[in-house]
Enzyme design. Structure first.
Site, PDB file in Angstrom:
ATOM      1  CB  SER A 123      -0.931  -0.013   1.217  1.00 36.67           C
ATOM      2  OG  SER A 123      -1.821  -1.104   1.143  1.00 36.67           O
ATOM      3  CD  GLU A 180       6.044  -7.155  -3.606  1.00 37.86           C
ATOM      4  OE1 GLU A 180       5.773  -8.273  -3.122  1.00 37.86           O
ATOM      5  OE2 GLU A 180       6.053  -6.107  -2.928  1.00 37.86           O
ATOM      6  CB  ALA A 181       9.660 -10.477  -2.139  1.00 38.15           C
ATOM      7  CG  HIS A 210      -5.735  -3.684  11.280  1.00 38.70           C
ATOM      8  ND1 HIS A 210      -6.982  -3.749  11.876  1.00 38.70           N
ATOM      9  CD2 HIS A 210      -5.942  -3.877   9.952  1.00 38.70           C
ATOM     10  CE1 HIS A 210      -7.898  -3.972  10.952  1.00 38.70           C
ATOM     11  NE2 HIS A 210      -7.293  -4.058   9.770  1.00 38.70           N
TER      12      HIS A 210
END
Length: 532
Positions: free
Chosen positions: A11, A32-33, A470
């Site tokens: 995000s 990004e993996a 979260h």
């Protein structure tokens, strides 16, 4: 050589890649993996049920047992472009004025509501249109629930009888309220951060996106971050260099892990893992806070809700075919249809709890196995203490970047959390004893009427509740010398290294965190660009 190397295309990373690459003279690398995220399930809102359990799309982090004699659980994070926004429940909250102002009151100038509200308004494309407190025309589409199940209207009517104000947009005000969930969905399809921000940026020649590329450690020259060592999809290790900054956006689990692997963290933890200590920072991986969701499930006395449309393979096939034709129906809705904010006790100055309600119910949870939708009609609720104070931690266990983490969730450690959590559970039961939903209930199926004491309530949440997904705080910002990051999200002790994700939040922003993290990244991009 790049100007900026952003690690993590979730995000926050997608927002950063878009904002930082707007200057054609600036070269940006986004690492990004995970994969590109083109699977059809990633577009279907209710595809979340398939995505969470699939290691092709999600990272699975195993925690410590949640209680003595209990089981660990898996904390799931997105493993594709868009990160967790590509696999989450899509509920969109923003937090309240008091939440954001509390960041400024803790010594983090520039993070108050008056600074962050314009970011939300610029970022949003709200289906309800622009007002003084929400935006339209921005890159991120946000909408309410289309063609809701009739049972949801009864849940809203129950909320009104229960004393909650019914509102069309639950993000428009901060008091006790209930309404259909706002969600990152457009025309019945998921609207992830990758779709909102990265898709439009990828056509720029100055942005390079390296997917299936794993960050192994931050490279430093003295006290300055100069790049990142990565492992490509082919298994080769390479060093990528950053002229201006390295920005970590791997989330509250991935970012402290990479810092610790890079020798930045609690010295004893690093030594035990076999990592050379570059900088002793005890708070890297500490101060972890996470929502623990209390669960309630009921059997209905009439064939209502959507269980019958999701419980069997045949039913799923029929429902899926309808979705493909119309982009409507239960598959086009967020994980939870109705959301409410309430006070658990009369003395609470503002809502201290969130409830999420849905016209479906899951069967019994078995550790390590996905839960299926029940065949008989049911209704579900989960609820969480909005601003928990209990803290856990995470630590690497090896110098191997692929080794597991030691995650201590820290649930229910504070007296405040336990008191509010127990009161919340009882309030939720009172909700389902209120008409008109009360007349639809045959019996409580989980945790069952025998659960009544505070201890039993808390135990039921650990054995059959949910992680909120979260997590915050593991690289928390603040003005103290031992805070990991400062108010501009710079890592103390290492120049040209910044953290931009939920890990920098020192306290929880009320509600679901995907929206706040995107706004945080938008704001951080301004800080980064203003310093060049």
């Amino acid at each position: 050589m790049y100007d900026y190397v952003v690690v993590g295309a979730g995000s926050a990373g997608c927002v950063l890649a878009d904002r930082l690459s707007r200057d054609p003279g600036t070269r940006v690398l986004l690492v990004e993996a995970g994969g590109t995220g083109r699977h059809p399930y990633l577009r279907i809102p209710k595809g979340v049920g398939k995505l969470f359990g699939d290691p092709a799309f999600s990272w699975h982090y195993r925690t410590r047992p949640l209680r003595e004699g209990g089981s660990p659980e898996m904390w799931v994070r997105g493993k594709v472009l868009g990160g967790s926004s590509a696999v989450n429940g899509m509920v969109y909250n923003r937090g309240t004025r008091a939440d954001w102002d509390s960041l400024a009151e803790l010594g983090n100038a520039g993070w108050g509501w008056d600074e962050i509200l314009p970011v939300f308004r610029a970022m949003e494309d709200n289906a309800f249109g622009a007002t003084a407190t929400r935006g339209a025309g921005g890159p991120l589409h946000v909408s309410g629930v289309r063609d809701p199940d009739p049972l949801c209207d009864e849940l809203l009517a129950t909320g009104a009888r229960f004393g909650l104000r019914t509102v069309p947009d639950v993000n428009e005000e901060d008091g006790e309220r209930i309404g259909y969930a706002m969600a990152t969905i457009k025309a019945g399809q998921r609207f992830s951060a990758a779709r909102a921000f990265l898709r439009r940026a990828r056509s720029r020649p100055n942005l390079t996106v390296a997917h299936r590329t794993t960050a192994l450690r931050v490279l430093c020259d003295g006290d300055r971050a100069v790049g990142v060592r990565v492992r490509t999809a082919e298994g080769h290790e390479e060093d990528v260099r950053a002229r201006r900054e390295v920005v970590l956006a791997l989330g509250s689990l991935g970012t402290p892990r990479l810092l610790q692997l890079s020798g930045i963290g609690p010295a004893e933890t690093l030594r035990q893992a076999g990592v050379d200590v570059r900088l002793d920072r005890p708070q890297v991986g500490a101060r972890l806070r996470e929502h623990r969701c209390l669960a309630l499930r009921f059997r209905l006395n009439a064939p209502l809700g959507v269980n019958h449309r999701l419980a069997t393979a045949a039913a799923q096939a029929r429902t899926g075919a309808g979705y493909l034709l119309t982009r409507r129906g239960p598959l086009a809705r967020p994980a939870y249809d109705v959301i409410g904010f309430l006070r658990t006790r009369p003395e609470s100055a503002r809502p201290d709890a969130e409830i999420l309600l849905a016209p479906w119910s899951l069967g019994a949870l078995t550790p390590g196995k996905p839960a299926g939708v029940e065949r008989e009609p049911g209704v579900s609720a989960c609820a969480m203490v909005l601003r928990p104070t209990s803290e856990g931690s995470l630590a690497i266990t090896s110098a191997d970047p692929d080794a597991g983490l030691d995650i201590d969730p820290g649930y229910w450690r504070s007296a405040y959390d336990r008191e509010v959590g127990a009161a919340l559970f009882r309030r939720l039961r009172e909700f389902f004893a209120t008409e008109p939903i009360a007349s639809r209930i045959r019996r409580e199926t989980f945790p069952g009427p025998g659960t009544g004491t505070d201890e039993e309530i808390i135990r039921s949440s650990l054995d059959g509740g949910y992680c909120g997904f979260h997590a915050i705080g593991t690289c928390a910002m603040g003005s103290a010398p031992d805070d990991v990051t400062d108010s501009r999200l710079k890592v103390r002790g290492v120049d040209h290294l910044r953290v931009v994700d939920a890990s920098v939040l020192p306290v929880m922003v009320s509600g679901n965190l995907n929206g706040p993290v995107m706004a945080l990244a938008w704001r951080a991009a301004r800080f980064i660009l203003d310093e060049d």
